[in-house]
Design an enzyme around this catalytic site. Sequence first.
Site, PDB file in Angstrom:
ATOM      1  N   GLY A  84       0.854  -1.173   0.000  1.00 56.82           N
ATOM      2  CA  GLY A  84       0.000   0.000   0.000  1.00 56.82           C
ATOM      3  C   GLY A  84       0.891   1.224   0.000  1.00 56.82           C
ATOM      4  O   GLY A  84       1.887   1.276  -0.721  1.00 56.82           O
ATOM      5  N   SER A 105       5.703  -5.424  -1.342  1.00 52.69           N
ATOM      6  CA  SER A 105       5.676  -4.014  -1.718  1.00 52.69           C
ATOM      7  C   SER A 105       6.134  -3.146  -0.534  1.00 52.69           C
ATOM      8  O   SER A 105       7.265  -3.238  -0.112  1.00 52.69           O
ATOM      9  CB  SER A 105       4.282  -3.639  -2.222  1.00 52.69           C
ATOM     10  N   ALA A 106       5.250  -2.330   0.030  1.00 48.17           N
ATOM     11  CA  ALA A 106       5.628  -1.501   1.175  1.00 48.17           C
ATOM     12  C   ALA A 106       6.137  -2.340   2.335  1.00 48.17           C
ATOM     13  O   ALA A 106       7.047  -1.934   3.066  1.00 48.17           O
ATOM     14  CB  ALA A 106       4.441  -0.656   1.629  1.00 48.17           C
ATOM     15  N   HIS A 120       8.594  -3.166  -7.327  1.00 48.62           N
ATOM     16  CA  HIS A 120       7.934  -2.823  -8.591  1.00 48.62           C
ATOM     17  C   HIS A 120       8.900  -2.150  -9.567  1.00 48.62           C
ATOM     18  O   HIS A 120       8.498  -1.261 -10.325  1.00 48.62           O
ATOM     19  CB  HIS A 120       6.739  -1.873  -8.364  1.00 48.62           C
ATOM     20  N   GLU A 162       8.634  -7.061 -10.893  1.00 46.19           N
ATOM     21  CA  GLU A 162       7.392  -7.739 -10.586  1.00 46.19           C
ATOM     22  C   GLU A 162       7.559  -9.254 -10.700  1.00 46.19           C
ATOM     23  O   GLU A 162       8.239  -9.763 -11.595  1.00 46.19           O
ATOM     24  CB  GLU A 162       6.289  -7.275 -11.540  1.00 46.19           C
TER      25      GLU A 162
END
Length: 236
Positions: free
Chosen positions: A89, A121-122, A158, A193
Amino acid sequence: MRLLLISNSTNPGEAYLNYPKHNIKDFLGDKAINCLFIPYAAVTFSFDEYVDKVNTRFAEIGHKVTGIHSYDNPIEAVEKAEVIIVGGGNTWQLVKMLQENNLMEAIVKKVQEGTPYVGWSAGSNIACPTLKTTNDMPIVEPASFNTLNLVPFQINPHYLDDNNDTHGGETRETRITEFIHANKEVYVVGLREGCMLLLENNDIQMIGARDARIFHYGKETEELSEKDDFRFLIEK
């Protein structure tokens, strides 16, 4: 420490967390675990919605998650956790809430004691010393850019190689090059990715069909595959 640091949750055309679910299952094992999930990076949907979304996929691999926001004492929840999972997020929002709830030190202590950590991700970004290599807009202001420092290098989740033909701004490579000029001793892993880093038993490997891009000031940028040795990232 045991860490599984995933670049992204979803590949195009796939269900949420579908591609890494078997890697997560291998990492956690077959015994059913109720994992502690930290949904603080969610901004445009509720923490309960985030928990439900993750549980939909975790049910397929024999595990479940419970959101840290459902506990009266989040620090105690971390201290008792069998597994800590941090979703993606907005990294700035995630870091701000971890700091406000005084959870940074508690998480570090638990993971250093051997509690498995999974992030995407985060959630992967904050395993690094700082959030400075996030792609996210600073929608809130944390007290510090410092994060968990579980690994001595930075991850750029990413990671993208190209810009759209209509975009005249900086590439991801340009921005990371600026970072290594300002932080000359730090490696940055451009994690594309569908890729992830697995750290356990004082070893590290990259998992994924695409190469990782390795940046360091004064060194030629490298492309490394899952067949290559990544131990230089954690050697002192």
